[in-house]
Design an enzyme around this catalytic site. Structure first.
Site, mmCIF file in Angstrom:
data_model
loop_
_atom_site.group_PDB
_atom_site.id
_atom_site.type_symbol
_atom_site.label_atom_id
_atom_site.label_comp_id
_atom_site.label_asym_id
_atom_site.label_seq_id
_atom_site.Cartn_x
_atom_site.Cartn_y
_atom_site.Cartn_z
ATOM 1 C CD GLU A 1 24.127 87.949 74.962
ATOM 2 O OE1 GLU A 1 22.917 87.434 74.193
ATOM 3 O OE2 GLU A 1 24.586 87.068 75.588
ATOM 4 C CD GLU B 1 23.095 86.807 79.871
ATOM 5 O OE1 GLU B 1 22.852 87.861 79.706
ATOM 6 O OE2 GLU B 1 22.557 85.866 78.811
#
Length: 596
Positions: free
Chosen positions: A153, A236
């Site tokens: 991320e 995720e």
């Protein structure tokens, strides 16, 4: 009077029942139309932030025979190499059951970063080689890593272990060192599966060449199809950390999310913490309902299967996908209706001699049964609020006759004061332009962005109308419109009834239309949210029996014309179903005088 009212209500019930029972509830499976390769389903074991799994946990998580059958484990590459060895036991156990091991780094060691801290900061360009060595050493230390991500991320700022990097920054590292990291690269793992971030990353030819798999997370967005030219992994996500993993409503949302990820073309689905109260395994080491829902995919849709063409929603609130590996067939069906739904399946491209069903409900887990097969057809009754997996017991493949896919060719006008820039995710989607709820133009979409023109003035809505009628994950992505020379971005609009978020249709600020619905553009020519006359489903100014029947038709997926979903949810529960139709019928005969 009472007899007259009762007769009218009974008539409505009979007509509604007829609509539901005569609507073709058939799912078509075409084994000749082969889609994405499946890598697997699993979860993350993040040692250092959570305790490692016990031996019993590992068997429960990864054993096909005695557990949930997860086929992916995701682990963390700690910036501190002294932490690495703690991953070995769980990695080896997962591998022994045939699972794939993927590793993600949240941060490089502080000394390699611009802020000398494991929180935030960027990777120094002068540390590229050292960081590649760090990742390669992790792979060597733990063994068995099948793919590695250099950064988790990178596109958000957080107050925990992280690096903030632009798409160009991540691409520069992978272009320079991607072949030296000890395992194939999956990247760039953006938050919200940011396709613009991914596309910018892939614009670096060196990064693209050194990247084996494209990966991202679906926080803040919904699964949507895109084709970067490589496998797409969803590495995720979790659904509602405030609710226990045994909450059945939440678990059914997970079932729908898994379905949507497969329809979107993803090859992998990875939950967040594998052992956590809101995840697949409780802290006490028992499987949750969420875990059993995931097992409905993981135990039978094994690595090496391919998704094949299957009607995605043969009846309202029922969602189906199909997979094959050689002569083995697996079908997963999610029934979000409160009552049983009967679905017929027609199979082409292969044959099966028998099917075993496995079903999880709020009160049972993986209960087996038998499904008779007659030629190329079979039927199954799906219990209310359930997920069922059908597994073949032997069959043969039918050699397909090669065909050349034909993509729909749009024929838009080239002039007009309104221009809609949009594309379909699969081709064949129907997009309509409505002004003041009047149909102005309709187009069949292709998979590339096109400019679609029309003329008019008033409240502008871009509609998606055939979500339940076609298969293969049809969605529309609206980039923007121009109106009288002014550009209005789709993701800036407050009203979007067709985006799929957190288990339901409807929301705001998205360019995606994944359900039958529309984006309303605030161009200053009408109210952003005009008043809705609840019950008046066809917007003719009158609430009558026609509205009740239109709602019933929408409920079973018939996609009625001149239908306004915003007016159809008469009990304001966020779902358009048969209750809404009956409320309109009651209103019409005078038994109720208002809605909600």
């Amino acid at each position: 009077m009472f007899k007259k009212v009762s007769f009218l209500l009974l008539s409505v019930l009979l007509v509604v029942s007829c609509i539901i029972n005569t609507h073709a509830q058939t799912a078509t499976i075409d084994a000749n139309t082969v889609q994405q390769l499946i890598r697997g389903f699993g979860a993350a074991n993040i040692i250092g932030w959570r305790d490692d799994m016990t031996s019993a946990d590992r068997t429960l998580a990864f054993s096909v025979e005695d557990g949930l059958g997860f086929s992916v484990i995701r682990v963390r590459v700690s910036p501190d190499s002294s932490d690495w060895a703690s991953n070995i036991d769980s990695i080896e156990a997962a591998k022994s059951h045939g699972a794939m091991v993927i590793a993600s780094a949240w941060s490089a060691p502080a000394s390699m970063k611009t802020n000398n801290n494991t929180i935030g900061g960027n990777l120094k360009s002068g540390s590229y080689a050292d960081y590649a060595t760090h990742l390669r050493n992790f792979c060597s230390a733990v063994g068995g890593v099948d793919a590695i991500s250099p950064i988790n991320e990178p596109n958000i700022s957080v107050d925990y272990e992280s690096m903030q990097m632009s798409a160009s920054d991540v691409a520069a590292f992978v272009a320079a060192q991607g072949n030296n990291c000890g395992a194939p690269i999956f990247a760039p793992e953006p938050y919200n599966m940011d396709q613009s971030f991914i596309n910018q990353y892939l614009s670096n030819s060196g990064a693209k060449a050194n990247t084996t798999y494209i990966a991202g997370h679906i926080y803040g967005t919904s699964p949507s199809h895109f084709d970067p030219g490589k496998e797409v992994w969803m590495t995720e996500h979790y659904v509602d950390s405030g609710t226990n993993g045994n909450d059945w409503n939440k678990s059914m949302n997970v079932a729908r999310e898994l379905h949507d990820c497969m329809v979107a073309g993803y090859s992998m689905y990875v939950w967040w913490y594998i052992k956590r109260y809101y995840g697949p395994i409780e802290e006490d080491g028992t499987a949750t309902k969420t875990g059993y829902v995931m097992a409905q995919f993981a135990k039978w849709v094994r690595p090496g299967f391919n998704k094949i063409s299957c009607t995605t929603s043969p009846v309202s609130n029922v969602y189906t996908t199909a997979y094959k590996n050689g002569s083995d067939l697996v079908v997963v069906a999610v029934n979000r209706n409160s009552s049983a739904s009967n679905v017929n399946f027609n199979l082409s491209g292969m044959t099966v001699s028998s099917l075993t069903s496995y079903t999880t409900t709020s009160s049972s887990n993986l209960v087996s049964g038998n499904v008779p097969v007659s030629g190329s057809s079979f039927s199954v009754s799906l219990p209310g609020s359930s997920i069922t997996t059908l597994v073949s017991g032997g069959g043969t493949q039918v050699t397909p006759t090669p065909t050349t896919p034909v993509e729909p060719t749009p024929t838009p006008l080239t002039t007009g004061n309104i221009m809609v820039r949009a594309r379909g995710t699969m081709g064949g989607e129907i997009m309509e332009l409505r002004i003041d709820n009047n149909l102005v133009a309709s187009w069949t979409m292709s998979t590339s962005y096109q400019d679609y023109y029309a003329d008019g003035s008033g409240t502008i809505e871009v509609h998606f109308t055939n979500d339940d009628e076609l298969q293969n994950g049809l969605d529309i992505q609206v980039d923007y419109i121009t109106y009288n020379g002014v550009t209005y971005q789709a993701e800036d609009q407050e009203v979007n009834t067709g985006v799929y978020i957190d288990g339901s249709c409807g929301g705001s600020y998205s360019e995606m239309l994944q359900c039958n619905g529309y984006i309303r553009f605030d161009t200053g020519t009408g109210p952003t949210t005009p008043p809705v006359n609840l019950g008046d489903a066809n917007s003719d100014g009158t609430i009558d029996i026609v509205d009740a029947l239109l709602i019933a038709q929408y409920y079973v997926g018939l996609n009625p014309q001149d239908f306004d979903p915003a007016a159809a949810d008469t009990n304001c529960d966020g779902t358009i179903d048969i209750i809404d139709a009956l409320l309109v019928a009651q209103y019409y005969v005078g038994l109720v005088n208002s809605f909600c």
